[in-house]
Design a protein around this motif. Structure first.
Motif, mmCIF file in Angstrom:
data_model
loop_
_atom_site.group_PDB
_atom_site.id
_atom_site.type_symbol
_atom_site.label_atom_id
_atom_site.label_comp_id
_atom_site.label_asym_id
_atom_site.label_seq_id
_atom_site.Cartn_x
_atom_site.Cartn_y
_atom_site.Cartn_z
ATOM 1 N N MET A 186 0.939 -1.291 0.287
ATOM 2 C CA MET A 186 0.012 -0.120 0.357
ATOM 3 C C MET A 186 0.613 0.878 -0.098
ATOM 4 N N MET A 187 0.147 2.331 -0.827
ATOM 5 C CA MET A 187 1.326 3.914 -0.673
ATOM 6 C C MET A 187 0.514 4.259 0.653
ATOM 7 N N VAL A 188 1.749 5.263 1.226
ATOM 8 C CA VAL A 188 1.626 5.770 2.919
ATOM 9 C C VAL A 188 2.325 7.496 2.380
ATOM 10 N N VAL A 189 1.556 9.342 2.062
ATOM 11 C CA VAL A 189 2.184 9.568 1.592
ATOM 12 C C VAL A 189 2.735 10.125 3.541
ATOM 13 N N VAL A 190 3.441 10.263 4.084
ATOM 14 C CA VAL A 190 3.799 11.023 4.724
ATOM 15 C C VAL A 190 4.090 12.514 5.050
ATOM 16 N N THR A 191 3.562 13.381 5.534
ATOM 17 C CA THR A 191 4.283 14.395 5.666
ATOM 18 C C THR A 191 4.402 15.147 7.622
ATOM 19 N N TYR A 192 5.889 15.948 7.497
ATOM 20 C CA TYR A 192 5.266 16.278 9.157
ATOM 21 C C TYR A 192 6.405 17.405 8.583
ATOM 22 N N ASP A 193 6.141 18.387 9.818
ATOM 23 C CA ASP A 193 6.738 19.466 10.318
ATOM 24 C C ASP A 193 7.341 19.165 11.360
ATOM 25 N N VAL A 194 8.743 19.712 12.048
ATOM 26 C CA VAL A 194 9.629 19.772 12.935
ATOM 27 C C VAL A 194 9.956 20.999 13.385
ATOM 28 N N ASN A 195 10.181 21.613 14.371
ATOM 29 C CA ASN A 195 9.783 22.670 15.030
ATOM 30 C C ASN A 195 11.984 22.771 15.264
ATOM 31 N N THR A 196 12.659 23.658 14.529
ATOM 32 C CA THR A 196 13.799 23.670 14.241
ATOM 33 C C THR A 196 14.907 25.035 14.912
ATOM 34 N N GLU A 197 14.068 25.313 15.911
ATOM 35 C CA GLU A 197 14.585 26.259 16.397
ATOM 36 C C GLU A 197 15.086 26.013 17.552
ATOM 37 N N THR A 198 15.544 24.905 17.860
ATOM 38 C CA THR A 198 16.406 24.345 18.985
ATOM 39 C C THR A 198 17.448 23.237 18.206
ATOM 40 N N SER A 199 18.369 23.152 18.918
ATOM 41 C CA SER A 199 19.824 21.740 18.367
ATOM 42 C C SER A 199 18.939 20.877 18.290
ATOM 43 N N ALA A 200 17.574 20.405 19.125
ATOM 44 C CA ALA A 200 17.246 19.387 19.696
ATOM 45 C C ALA A 200 16.056 19.596 18.535
ATOM 46 N N GLY A 201 15.404 20.252 18.125
ATOM 47 C CA GLY A 201 14.579 19.931 16.707
ATOM 48 C C GLY A 201 15.167 19.989 15.520
ATOM 49 N N ARG A 202 15.825 20.284 15.476
ATOM 50 C CA ARG A 202 17.552 20.055 14.465
ATOM 51 C C ARG A 202 17.620 18.807 14.252
ATOM 52 N N ARG A 203 17.828 17.712 15.283
ATOM 53 C CA ARG A 203 18.415 16.718 15.618
ATOM 54 C C ARG A 203 17.048 15.543 15.416
ATOM 55 N N ARG A 204 16.075 15.932 15.670
ATOM 56 C CA ARG A 204 14.746 15.035 15.475
ATOM 57 C C ARG A 204 14.208 14.971 13.874
ATOM 58 N N LEU A 205 14.414 16.249 13.234
ATOM 59 C CA LEU A 205 14.633 16.706 11.789
ATOM 60 C C LEU A 205 15.199 15.791 11.025
ATOM 61 N N ARG A 206 16.604 15.625 11.362
ATOM 62 C CA ARG A 206 16.897 14.781 10.752
ATOM 63 C C ARG A 206 16.798 13.191 10.963
ATOM 64 N N LEU A 207 16.618 13.168 12.030
ATOM 65 C CA LEU A 207 16.027 11.429 12.484
ATOM 66 C C LEU A 207 14.777 10.871 11.902
ATOM 67 N N ARG A 267 11.704 10.525 -0.812
ATOM 68 C CA ARG A 267 11.450 11.759 -0.460
ATOM 69 C C ARG A 267 11.134 12.148 -2.161
ATOM 70 N N VAL A 268 9.408 12.565 -2.227
ATOM 71 C CA VAL A 268 9.028 13.702 -2.908
ATOM 72 C C VAL A 268 9.141 15.161 -3.204
ATOM 73 N N GLN A 269 9.334 15.602 -1.723
ATOM 74 C CA GLN A 269 9.600 17.344 -1.887
ATOM 75 C C GLN A 269 9.904 17.362 -0.001
ATOM 76 N N ASN A 270 10.321 18.361 0.352
ATOM 77 C CA ASN A 270 11.313 18.445 1.473
ATOM 78 C C ASN A 270 10.635 17.546 2.843
ATOM 79 N N SER A 271 10.160 17.894 3.156
ATOM 80 C CA SER A 271 9.098 17.034 3.754
ATOM 81 C C SER A 271 7.923 16.243 4.383
ATOM 82 N N VAL A 272 7.850 15.485 2.803
ATOM 83 C CA VAL A 272 7.290 14.553 2.367
ATOM 84 C C VAL A 272 8.058 13.470 1.945
ATOM 85 N N PHE A 273 7.224 12.430 2.109
ATOM 86 C CA PHE A 273 7.943 10.571 1.364
ATOM 87 C C PHE A 273 6.842 10.013 1.245
ATOM 88 N N GLU A 274 6.596 9.728 -0.425
ATOM 89 C CA GLU A 274 6.087 8.517 -0.392
ATOM 90 C C GLU A 274 6.252 7.087 0.170
#
Length: 96
Positions: free
Chosen positions: A1-22, A33-40
């Motif tokens: 099955m196809m699932v599109v995952v989108t996310y918005d991670v707050n990157t104002e802190t170093s912990a947020g930037r780490r979460r974004l990378r993870l 990845r099909v767009q910056n924060s979108v995966f198929e």
């Protein structure tokens, strides 16, 4: 099955930037990845549960958000593309 995952991670802190990378790293294990924060992601039902569990363990629900769009197994007619295409068709032949 196809699932599109989108996310918005707050990157104002170093912990947020780490979460974004993870989050991106985990999504790359399951799809492309099909767009910056979108995966198929083409996944089995059990992989889908694992993906959601792994992402939920990383994000901070006070600051971040995740969205999942389950397109099912007959997804090709549900996707329209306009402009630059950043992905390879999942069910097509890949040649290197």
């Amino acid at each position: 099955m196809m699932v599109v995952v989108t996310y918005d991670v707050n990157t104002e802190t170093s912990a947020g930037r780490r979460r974004l990378r993870l989050v991106a790293k985990i999504c790359m294990r399951y799809g492309q990845r099909v767009q910056n924060s979108v995966f198929e992601c083409s996944v089995t039902p059990s992989d889908y549960l694992t993906l959601k569990h792994d992402l939920a363990a990383i994000v901070d629900e006070k600051y971040d958000s995740l969205r999942y769009y389950n397109l099912g197994s007959r997804y090709s007619s549900k996707i329209e593309q306009y402009g630059r295409c950043r992905h390879v068709p999942v069910d097509g032949v890949m040649m290197l």
